[in-house]
Design a protein around this motif. Sequence first.
Motif, PDB file in Angstrom:
ATOM      1  N   ARG A 156      36.998  27.505  33.832  1.00 27.60           N
ATOM      2  CA  ARG A 156      36.594  28.062  34.900  1.00 27.60           C
ATOM      3  C   ARG A 156      35.822  29.492  35.089  1.00 27.60           C
ATOM      4  O   ARG A 156      34.764  29.657  35.723  1.00 27.60           O
ATOM      5  CB  ARG A 156      37.881  27.925  35.987  1.00 27.60           C
ATOM      6  CG  ARG A 156      37.588  28.378  37.626  1.00 27.60           C
ATOM      7  CD  ARG A 156      38.814  28.152  38.120  1.00 27.60           C
ATOM      8  NE  ARG A 156      38.229  28.234  39.578  1.00 27.60           N
ATOM      9  CZ  ARG A 156      38.892  28.935  40.513  1.00 27.60           C
ATOM     10  NH1 ARG A 156      39.994  30.046  39.985  1.00 27.60           N
ATOM     11  NH2 ARG A 156      38.458  29.254  41.845  1.00 27.60           N
ATOM     12  N   CYS A 157      36.547  30.617  34.577  1.00 25.42           N
ATOM     13  CA  CYS A 157      36.133  31.996  34.782  1.00 25.42           C
ATOM     14  C   CYS A 157      35.012  32.287  33.579  1.00 25.42           C
ATOM     15  O   CYS A 157      34.281  33.308  33.683  1.00 25.42           O
ATOM     16  CB  CYS A 157      37.050  33.045  35.010  1.00 25.42           C
ATOM     17  SG  CYS A 157      38.070  33.323  33.527  1.00 25.42           S
ATOM     18  N   LEU A 206      42.583  26.470  30.872  1.00 20.58           N
ATOM     19  CA  LEU A 206      42.375  27.326  32.095  1.00 20.58           C
ATOM     20  C   LEU A 206      43.488  28.555  31.741  1.00 20.58           C
ATOM     21  O   LEU A 206      44.564  28.366  31.285  1.00 20.58           O
ATOM     22  CB  LEU A 206      42.997  26.757  33.341  1.00 20.58           C
ATOM     23  CG  LEU A 206      42.155  25.763  33.941  1.00 20.58           C
ATOM     24  CD1 LEU A 206      42.894  25.080  35.320  1.00 20.58           C
ATOM     25  CD2 LEU A 206      40.892  26.583  34.539  1.00 20.58           C
ATOM     26  N   CYS A 207      42.965  29.849  32.235  1.00 17.68           N
ATOM     27  CA  CYS A 207      43.540  30.954  31.981  1.00 17.68           C
ATOM     28  C   CYS A 207      44.728  31.071  33.057  1.00 17.68           C
ATOM     29  O   CYS A 207      44.552  30.360  34.156  1.00 17.68           O
ATOM     30  CB  CYS A 207      43.047  32.325  32.096  1.00 17.68           C
ATOM     31  SG  CYS A 207      42.111  32.571  33.814  1.00 17.68           S
ATOM     32  N   PHE A 208      45.668  31.803  33.064  1.00 16.75           N
ATOM     33  CA  PHE A 208      46.659  31.934  34.117  1.00 16.75           C
ATOM     34  C   PHE A 208      46.317  32.252  35.421  1.00 16.75           C
ATOM     35  O   PHE A 208      46.677  31.644  36.457  1.00 16.75           O
ATOM     36  CB  PHE A 208      48.098  32.716  33.644  1.00 16.75           C
ATOM     37  CG  PHE A 208      48.810  31.900  32.309  1.00 16.75           C
ATOM     38  CD1 PHE A 208      49.603  30.790  32.374  1.00 16.75           C
ATOM     39  CD2 PHE A 208      49.077  32.774  31.223  1.00 16.75           C
ATOM     40  CE1 PHE A 208      50.146  30.164  31.632  1.00 16.75           C
ATOM     41  CE2 PHE A 208      49.563  32.076  30.064  1.00 16.75           C
ATOM     42  CZ  PHE A 208      50.189  31.011  30.302  1.00 16.75           C
ATOM     43  N   THR A 240      43.193  34.243  23.669  1.00 19.95           N
ATOM     44  CA  THR A 240      43.837  33.630  22.781  1.00 19.95           C
ATOM     45  C   THR A 240      44.548  32.258  23.164  1.00 19.95           C
ATOM     46  O   THR A 240      44.664  32.233  24.582  1.00 19.95           O
ATOM     47  CB  THR A 240      44.929  34.471  22.070  1.00 19.95           C
ATOM     48  OG1 THR A 240      45.916  34.763  22.813  1.00 19.95           O
ATOM     49  CG2 THR A 240      44.423  35.838  21.061  1.00 19.95           C
ATOM     50  N   ARG A 241      44.736  31.541  22.465  1.00 22.71           N
ATOM     51  CA  ARG A 241      45.084  30.223  22.943  1.00 22.71           C
ATOM     52  C   ARG A 241      46.589  30.300  23.843  1.00 22.71           C
ATOM     53  O   ARG A 241      46.914  29.435  24.492  1.00 22.71           O
ATOM     54  CB  ARG A 241      45.260  28.911  21.902  1.00 22.71           C
ATOM     55  CG  ARG A 241      44.125  28.759  21.406  1.00 22.71           C
ATOM     56  CD  ARG A 241      44.073  27.307  20.956  1.00 22.71           C
ATOM     57  NE  ARG A 241      42.758  26.779  20.606  1.00 22.71           N
ATOM     58  CZ  ARG A 241      42.047  26.214  21.210  1.00 22.71           C
ATOM     59  NH1 ARG A 241      42.363  25.880  22.509  1.00 22.71           N
ATOM     60  NH2 ARG A 241      40.850  25.682  20.534  1.00 22.71           N
ATOM     61  N   LEU A 242      47.370  31.172  23.376  1.00 24.86           N
ATOM     62  CA  LEU A 242      48.617  31.471  24.186  1.00 24.86           C
ATOM     63  C   LEU A 242      48.261  31.842  25.539  1.00 24.86           C
ATOM     64  O   LEU A 242      49.364  31.398  26.243  1.00 24.86           O
ATOM     65  CB  LEU A 242      49.253  32.700  23.299  1.00 24.86           C
ATOM     66  CG  LEU A 242      50.530  33.155  24.041  1.00 24.86           C
ATOM     67  CD1 LEU A 242      51.525  32.216  23.771  1.00 24.86           C
ATOM     68  CD2 LEU A 242      50.821  34.585  23.463  1.00 24.86           C
ATOM     69  N   ALA A 264      46.630  29.734  38.678  1.00 25.63           N
ATOM     70  CA  ALA A 264      47.197  30.047  39.918  1.00 25.63           C
ATOM     71  C   ALA A 264      46.393  30.126  41.122  1.00 25.63           C
ATOM     72  O   ALA A 264      46.780  29.954  42.115  1.00 25.63           O
ATOM     73  CB  ALA A 264      47.759  31.495  39.662  1.00 25.63           C
ATOM     74  N   ALA A 265      45.094  30.591  41.012  1.00 31.11           N
ATOM     75  CA  ALA A 265      44.106  30.711  41.946  1.00 31.11           C
ATOM     76  C   ALA A 265      43.810  29.173  42.704  1.00 31.11           C
ATOM     77  O   ALA A 265      43.777  29.088  43.823  1.00 31.11           O
ATOM     78  CB  ALA A 265      42.966  31.254  41.438  1.00 31.11           C
ATOM     79  N   LEU A 266      43.861  28.257  41.617  1.00 35.18           N
ATOM     80  CA  LEU A 266      43.650  26.782  42.138  1.00 35.18           C
ATOM     81  C   LEU A 266      45.010  26.174  43.013  1.00 35.18           C
ATOM     82  O   LEU A 266      44.564  25.645  43.996  1.00 35.18           O
ATOM     83  CB  LEU A 266      43.312  25.975  40.826  1.00 35.18           C
ATOM     84  CG  LEU A 266      41.934  26.271  40.400  1.00 35.18           C
ATOM     85  CD1 LEU A 266      41.519  25.476  39.229  1.00 35.18           C
ATOM     86  CD2 LEU A 266      40.578  25.874  41.462  1.00 35.18           C
TER      87      LEU A 266
END
Length: 131
Positions: A21-22, A35-37, A27-29, A41-43
């Motif tokens: 998205r951004c 998607l990043c956290f 890192t994959r963690l 959270a925004a979606l």
Amino acid sequence: MWPKSARPNPKDEINLTACKRCGDRYTRLWLHRELCFSCEAALREEGRCPFNDRCGCQSFCPHERLCIVCEQHSCEQCCLLRGDGEDVWQVVGHWQPAAIFLDFDRTLATTKRGASPLVGNHSVDPDLATV
């Protein structure tokens, strides 16, 4: 604010993956389903499924902020429940509804992905046979 382990020095880490998205690289963690956290959270805050654009807000539970389809979530307030034949049998016995709507696959029969129960070695769920 992201911790250092999310975006280490490029010299130290070469396996960074971009958020779909951004575009920021982590890192994959720190990514879930690409998607990043922060984006996830925004979606969710917008009331949309973060993982599949086709789900949008139609299958999104505003109470738990989870996608009923992608995250296999049930919500009694939304009147959408997921389960197997035994769960359907329990709900019918408890609520005694005038009508119920069931997904055929993995509920009425042991099929998956719309396969015909007449082809192969499939069976009808014994709990549902009594309903």
